[in-house]
Design a protein around this motif. Structure first.
Motif, PDB file in Angstrom:
ATOM      1  N   SER A 177       0.835  -1.210   0.000  1.00  0.00           N
ATOM      2  CA  SER A 177       0.000   0.000   0.000  1.00  0.00           C
ATOM      3  C   SER A 177       0.867   1.256   0.000  1.00  0.00           C
ATOM      4  O   SER A 177       0.595   2.214  -0.720  1.00  0.00           O
ATOM      5  CB  SER A 177      -0.935  -0.005   1.217  1.00  0.00           C
ATOM      6  N   VAL A 178       1.925   1.242   0.805  1.00  0.00           N
ATOM      7  CA  VAL A 178       2.852   2.380   0.820  1.00  0.00           C
ATOM      8  C   VAL A 178       3.564   2.482  -0.530  1.00  0.00           C
ATOM      9  O   VAL A 178       3.723   3.581  -1.083  1.00  0.00           O
ATOM     10  CB  VAL A 178       3.887   2.225   1.962  1.00  0.00           C
ATOM     11  N   GLU A 220      12.122   4.915   3.045  1.00  0.00           N
ATOM     12  CA  GLU A 220      12.520   4.599   4.409  1.00  0.00           C
ATOM     13  C   GLU A 220      11.401   3.849   5.144  1.00  0.00           C
ATOM     14  O   GLU A 220      11.670   2.905   5.899  1.00  0.00           O
ATOM     15  CB  GLU A 220      12.869   5.881   5.170  1.00  0.00           C
ATOM     16  N   VAL A 221      10.164   4.262   4.894  1.00  0.00           N
ATOM     17  CA  VAL A 221       9.028   3.574   5.524  1.00  0.00           C
ATOM     18  C   VAL A 221       8.965   2.128   5.046  1.00  0.00           C
ATOM     19  O   VAL A 221       8.766   1.198   5.837  1.00  0.00           O
ATOM     20  CB  VAL A 221       7.698   4.294   5.196  1.00  0.00           C
ATOM     21  N   MET A 222       9.154   1.914   3.751  1.00  0.00           N
ATOM     22  CA  MET A 222       9.128   0.550   3.215  1.00  0.00           C
ATOM     23  C   MET A 222      10.268  -0.290   3.781  1.00  0.00           C
ATOM     24  O   MET A 222      10.084  -1.472   4.086  1.00  0.00           O
ATOM     25  CB  MET A 222       9.172   0.595   1.686  1.00  0.00           C
ATOM     26  N   GLU A 223      11.432   0.327   3.954  1.00  0.00           N
ATOM     27  CA  GLU A 223      12.557  -0.405   4.541  1.00  0.00           C
ATOM     28  C   GLU A 223      12.255  -0.783   5.991  1.00  0.00           C
ATOM     29  O   GLU A 223      12.608  -1.883   6.446  1.00  0.00           O
ATOM     30  CB  GLU A 223      13.835   0.438   4.466  1.00  0.00           C
ATOM     31  N   GLN A 224      11.627   0.123   6.720  1.00  0.00           N
ATOM     32  CA  GLN A 224      11.260  -0.173   8.103  1.00  0.00           C
ATOM     33  C   GLN A 224      10.260  -1.332   8.173  1.00  0.00           C
ATOM     34  O   GLN A 224      10.345  -2.191   9.053  1.00  0.00           O
ATOM     35  CB  GLN A 224      10.661   1.075   8.758  1.00  0.00           C
ATOM     36  N   LEU A 225       9.312  -1.351   7.224  1.00  0.00           N
ATOM     37  CA  LEU A 225       8.337  -2.441   7.185  1.00  0.00           C
ATOM     38  C   LEU A 225       9.018  -3.769   6.863  1.00  0.00           C
ATOM     39  O   LEU A 225       8.703  -4.806   7.459  1.00  0.00           O
ATOM     40  CB  LEU A 225       7.247  -2.130   6.161  1.00  0.00           C
TER      41      LEU A 225
END
Length: 332
Positions: free
Chosen positions: A269-270, A279-284
């Motif tokens: 979704s991101v 960065e958000v995808m890497e954190q996920l």
């Protein structure tokens, strides 16, 4: 005298529908109510409507405040509540005239901690027609009892919505003794429902349709995807940790599988809506890797093999899903 029920109603920019909501509460056959209406920084005409209703009925308490969010409003209502029993009604919804009469009776007669009812998603404001349809279910209602384990299992089946939402229920106030909604979070009901179930011994459920959930196009659930929705991952992770702490092994298997799949759903979704948020995808991905390492041995073989593809790389998982869908279309 019957016990006092405190009904907590959060309001935010609801001038188009709050009169309908308030009237459905005031018209309850169960009269011993305390109605706490918290106007959370509305910028439309909601304040004037709330004050008008407070003048009409002494059971209504109105609080006007700066906007602090739904979770904090629910908590404030709980802190203010004088009732032995607690109910919530969202301001764009309505309730059947006998809702609290029926739920209080089931709660009392069965010595339960929570009584809950079936809900109906409605798309119009014709409350009288919905009541007429509900009366059929009221007259034929069946009662079911949920012990803790079954209530927890409902979080993973078709009864998920009815179990999770706060507003189709009547609670003993003691249920909230050590439970509060998380400030600043969306999906606040997902954060607390497992703690609420943990605090109960028995839940009684009637299949009578007593709560009308209005399909509001401007509500959070109908908003375009935002990063705020990532809070859902934290909520389910908290649920998994509770199952792990309490050694609920079957629930831990279901919960950890749900948790890891939810991370995958939000990753894509991101990727779709916010492709620049690398960065958000890497954190996920990192959270998934940690979760998969911790729980892969308790997840059943089929799900473990599927999740393994994402642990290799999200693109591998995407190809797997596409191939599976293509095969499914060929077979069926």
């Amino acid at each position: 005298m019957k016990p006092l029920i405190t009904v907590i109603v959060p309001v935010y920019n609801g001038e188009a529908f709050i009169e309908k909501c308030f009237n459905s509460i005031l018209n309850q056959t169960y009269k011993n109510l305390e109605i706490i209406i918290i106007n959370d920084g509305s910028t439309d005409g909601s304040q004037e409507i709330c004050d008008k209703f407070a003048e009409l009925d002494e059971r209504i308490i109105v609080v006007h405040q700066s906007n602090i969010g739904l979770s904090s409003v629910r908590n404030k209502g709980l802190d203010m509540a004088s009732g032995e029993l607690i109910g919530f009604v969202d301001s764009d919804d309505s309730i059947h005239p006998r809702m609290y009469e029926i739920l209080q009776k089931h709660l009392h007669d069965n010595d339960a901690d929570i009584a809950m009812c079936e809900i109906s998603k409605v798309y119009d404001t014709n409350i009288n027609e919905h009541i007429r349809e509900s009366n059929i279910t009221v007259n034929k209602q069946e009662i079911h009892f949920l012990e803790q384990e079954e209530a927890f299992k409902n979080l993973f089946n078709e009864k998920n919505l009815v179990t999770v939402v706060p507003w189709n229920k009547l609670y003993k106030k003691e249920v909230f003794k050590h439970v509060r909604y998380p400030d600043g979070k969306v999906h606040d009901d997902e954060f607390v429902i497992h703690h609420i179930i943990q605090a109960t011994k028995k839940i009684v459920f009637t299949d009578a349709v007593l709560y009308y959930y209005f399909h509001n196009e401007n509500s959070f659930t109908n908003e375009k995807y935002t990063l705020k929705r990532l809070d859902a991952i934290e909520a389910i992770k908290d649920r998994v940790l509770l199952f792990e702490l309490q050694k609920y092994n079957e629930l831990l298997q279901k919960g950890s599988n749900t948790y890891l799949h939810l991370i995958i759903i939000h990753y894509y979704s991101v990727q779709r809506h916010f492709p620049i948020e690398k960065e958000v995808m890497e954190q996920l991905k990192k959270e998934f890797e940690i979760g998969f390492k911790n729980y892969k041995n308790i997840i059943n073989y089929k799900n473990r093999m599927e999740l393994k593809f994402f642990s290799i790389h999200p693109s591998v998982y995407s190809r797997f899903v596409k191939v599976r869908k293509r095969l499914s279309n060929l077979l069926f």
